[in-house]
Motif scaffolding. Structure first.
Motif, mmCIF file in Angstrom:
data_model
loop_
_atom_site.group_PDB
_atom_site.id
_atom_site.type_symbol
_atom_site.label_atom_id
_atom_site.label_comp_id
_atom_site.label_asym_id
_atom_site.label_seq_id
_atom_site.Cartn_x
_atom_site.Cartn_y
_atom_site.Cartn_z
ATOM 1 N N MET A 63 -4.797 5.161 11.414
ATOM 2 C CA MET A 63 -3.901 5.969 12.207
ATOM 3 C C MET A 63 -3.198 5.060 13.196
ATOM 4 N N LEU B 153 -2.128 6.683 19.268
ATOM 5 C CA LEU B 153 -1.643 7.921 19.853
ATOM 6 C C LEU B 153 -0.860 7.619 21.122
ATOM 7 N N GLU C 65 -0.217 12.589 23.363
ATOM 8 C CA GLU C 65 -1.115 13.046 22.300
ATOM 9 C C GLU C 65 -2.574 12.967 22.740
ATOM 10 N N ARG D 37 0.161 15.652 14.273
ATOM 11 C CA ARG D 37 -0.112 14.320 13.727
ATOM 12 C C ARG D 37 -1.608 14.021 13.731
ATOM 13 N N ALA E 24 -3.161 15.971 10.890
ATOM 14 C CA ALA E 24 -2.840 15.354 9.600
ATOM 15 C C ALA E 24 -3.712 14.138 9.333
ATOM 16 N N VAL E 25 -3.945 13.344 10.354
ATOM 17 C CA VAL E 25 -4.740 12.131 10.185
ATOM 18 C C VAL E 25 -6.229 12.463 10.041
#
Length: 149
Positions: free
Chosen positions: A1, A4, A8, A72, A75-76
């Motif tokens: 990933m 962030l 986030e 995000r 999703a990760v």
């Protein structure tokens, strides 16, 4: 990933705080706790049904936190959650004649291997602490005995 953003990180912290309802969790600690439960179940679960329910709290908090996480991050982290959920399903069986639907489907599953101390009674085939479930022990659930050293 990829890393962030500060926004986030703050959104993840806030989401976990809401989902955890005052308990001190982080997203990583929730995943670690769920992984520990899954591994315990895969190896053979040795505690009672109420303790099992208590250990599932980490998955409850993950479920409450999940929709609040930034897209995000979801999703990760989704592949990791799906993998743990799949392992849990593989190491458990659903409650007989009960729908296994969201929410909290993990509360309507039983470990396939339950550990019990040798020589203790087994009402209706269940180890002590499981006998109060509202159905007979499924044939697929195996009880293995252990002896105190």
């Amino acid at each position: 990933m990829t890393h962030l953003t500060a926004e986030e990180y703050e959104a993840v912290r806030a989401a976990v705080a809401v989902g955890a309802r005052g308990r001190s969790w982080t997203l990583n600690s929730l995943f670690a706790a769920w992984r520990d439960v899954v591994e315990d179940v895969e190896e053979g679960y040795g505690l009672s049904a109420p303790e099992f329910g208590g250990e599932l709290t980490c998955r409850d908090v993950l479920a409450a936190t999940w929709p609040l996480l930034p897209p995000r991050v979801r999703a990760v982290r989704r592949p990791g959650l799906d993998e743990l959920d799949g392992r849990f399903r593989a190491a458990t069986t659903p409650w007989p004649d009960r729908p296994e639907e969201p929410p909290q489907w993990w509360h309507r599953r039983i470990p396939l291997v339950l550990e019990a101390e040798a020589g203790l009674p087994r009402p209706d085939g269940w180890p002590l602490g499981w006998e109060f479930l509202p159905f007979p022990k499924p044939d697929g659930v195996r009880v293995v005995e252990w002896s105190r050293p």
